[in-house]
Design a protein around this motif. Structure first.
Motif, PDB file in Angstrom:
ATOM      1  N   ILE A 356       0.782  -1.188   0.007  1.00 23.66           N
ATOM      2  CA  ILE A 356      -0.059   0.056  -0.015  1.00 23.66           C
ATOM      3  C   ILE A 356       1.034   1.269   0.056  1.00 23.66           C
ATOM      4  O   ILE A 356       1.837   1.383   0.882  1.00 23.66           O
ATOM      5  N   ARG A 357       0.778   2.273  -0.984  1.00 23.42           N
ATOM      6  CA  ARG A 357       1.325   3.563  -0.815  1.00 23.42           C
ATOM      7  C   ARG A 357       0.285   4.677  -0.601  1.00 23.42           C
ATOM      8  O   ARG A 357      -0.714   4.817  -1.636  1.00 23.42           O
ATOM      9  N   CYS A 358       0.643   5.458   0.241  1.00 21.80           N
ATOM     10  CA  CYS A 358      -0.337   6.373   0.741  1.00 21.80           C
ATOM     11  C   CYS A 358       0.433   7.782   0.203  1.00 21.80           C
ATOM     12  O   CYS A 358       1.561   8.165   0.500  1.00 21.80           O
ATOM     13  N   GLU A 359      -0.113   8.600  -0.677  1.00 26.05           N
ATOM     14  CA  GLU A 359       0.422   9.787  -1.211  1.00 26.05           C
ATOM     15  C   GLU A 359      -0.212  10.885  -0.564  1.00 26.05           C
ATOM     16  O   GLU A 359      -1.514  10.927  -0.480  1.00 26.05           O
ATOM     17  N   ARG A 360       0.541  12.023  -0.207  1.00 24.11           N
ATOM     18  CA  ARG A 360      -0.106  13.194   0.612  1.00 24.11           C
ATOM     19  C   ARG A 360       0.030  14.422  -0.168  1.00 24.11           C
ATOM     20  O   ARG A 360       1.254  14.356  -0.905  1.00 24.11           O
TER      21      ARG A 360
END
Length: 360
Positions: A356-360
């Motif tokens: 999982i990659r969380c981009e902010r």
């Protein structure tokens, strides 16, 4: 990963040499399997109503069916015994090609504990419809392409139903966009909003187009201290290799920090990036969701001693209850059989565990 302060020909190689033709004949005559035979492998039973000309048995997910394992046709009602090589794993796809050209197929069969795989009329499909050519690569949508140069954090999740991935809330909290990468390397964009539980630190993601095997939650017996467990996930992305990592350990305690009854304490080493990954028992069933580790530096500053390998997971039954409340019925299984090797448990986890990659 949260750190908690103190205060908080290949087909034939899959099988060992045996005399399957003789065993198939004996089973067709109704001879019951002996204890010795049961230890030798598993049986494929033809209950399709007609003779089978071809038998294929390959590791689950393989893109082709490899070679025919039958030395002669298998009559209706007959049984054919196979002895898998110990290195072949526990999950197989099975196919019979029948006299009329149709095919009987069962996929992702657990052969280490399920000693008989019966293919009956309900498994029969049209000729050629079970063929397994390699899937063409479909270009990802723009919504599923990682954006370079943005601030990103990573974690782990696992498939609990079609298009549904379970992870930790803190993995996806505050994200502008969440990408989920499956075992095949393809990215999928999660659709907000996620269903979350702040107290349990769990989140359920909706990920259109993401399907595959799901992991089963352990139904019984109750957990005990000292049981072996396997943690599976994607720790320290960018520092370690990009493939999933497996660590082994034990259940140390049946509650979390300060008697948190929603968690268990484990010794399986976990790192940042393991958050949201499955914790499995030695039969491959989920007993927890990795959530945090104790902050050893904070403990050392307060006590003068370095705490070693104190990690926590959300209890599996709490996670299963969260899923049911969110409208997902999780798969369940009993862990009553013999323990598997860590490698076999890892194979079960790998097919359903996501980066999982969380981009902010």
């Amino acid at each position: 990963m949260r750190t908690l302060p103190l205060a908080s020909a290949l087909a034939l190689a899959l099988f060992l040499p045996s005399s399957p033709a003789v065993r198939a004949q004996g089973a067709a005559q109704g001879a019951p399997p002996t204890a010795t035979q049961a230890e030798e492998g598993f049986r494929v039973v033809n209950r399709t109503g007609q003779e089978a000309r071809t038998l294929n048995a390959v590791r689950a997910g393989r893109p082709d069916w490899a070679g025919n394992l039958l030395p002669r046709p298998l009559a209706d009602g007959a049984t054919y015994r196979l002895r898998p090589n110990p290195q072949a794993g526990c999950r197989f796809d099975i196919r019979l090609v029948l006299a009329d050209g149709r095919e009987a197929v069962k996929r992702d069969q657990e052969i280490c504990t399920q000693r008989e795989i019966a293919l009956d009329a309900s498994t029969v499909v049209a000729a050629g419809s079970a063929a397994r050519p390699p899937s063409p690569e479909t270009p990802p949508s723009p919504q599923a392409i990682p954006r370079p140069g943005v601030r990103a954090a990573t974690g782990t999740g696992f498939l609990v139903a079609g298009e549904r991935v379970l992870t930790n809330r803190h993995v996806v909290d505050g994200c502008d966009r969440v990408l989920v990468r499956g075992p095949d390397g393809r990215n999928h964009a999660a659709v907000p909003p996620a269903r979350t539980d702040a107290n349990l630190d769990l989140a359920l993601l909706a990920v259109p187009g993401l399907t595959g095997p799901v992991l089963s939650f352990r139904q019984d017996p109750p957990l005990r201290r000292g049981e072996g467990v396997v943690a599976f996930g994607y720790p320290l992305t960018g520092l370690l290799s990009s493939d999933a990592k497996l660590t082994r350990g034990e259940i140390n305690g049946l509650a979390g920090l300060r008697d948190n009854q929603d968690q268990i304490q484990i010794s399986a080493p976990v790192q940042p990036g393991n958050s949201g990954g499955p914790l499995l028992d030695m039969q491959g069933n989920v007993v927890g969701v990795v959530v945090s580790k104790l902050n050893a530096q904070a403990v050392a500053g307060r006590t003068g001693d370095i705490a070693q390998n104190i990690n926590f997971a959300v209890r599996g039954e709490r996670a299963a209850a969260f899923l049911r409340a969110a409208g997902v019925t999780p798969a369940a299984a009993r862990s009553n059989g013999a323990d598997r090797s860590a490698a076999d448990v890892g194979e079960i986890a790998e097919r359903a565990t996501m980066f999982i990659r969380c981009e902010r």
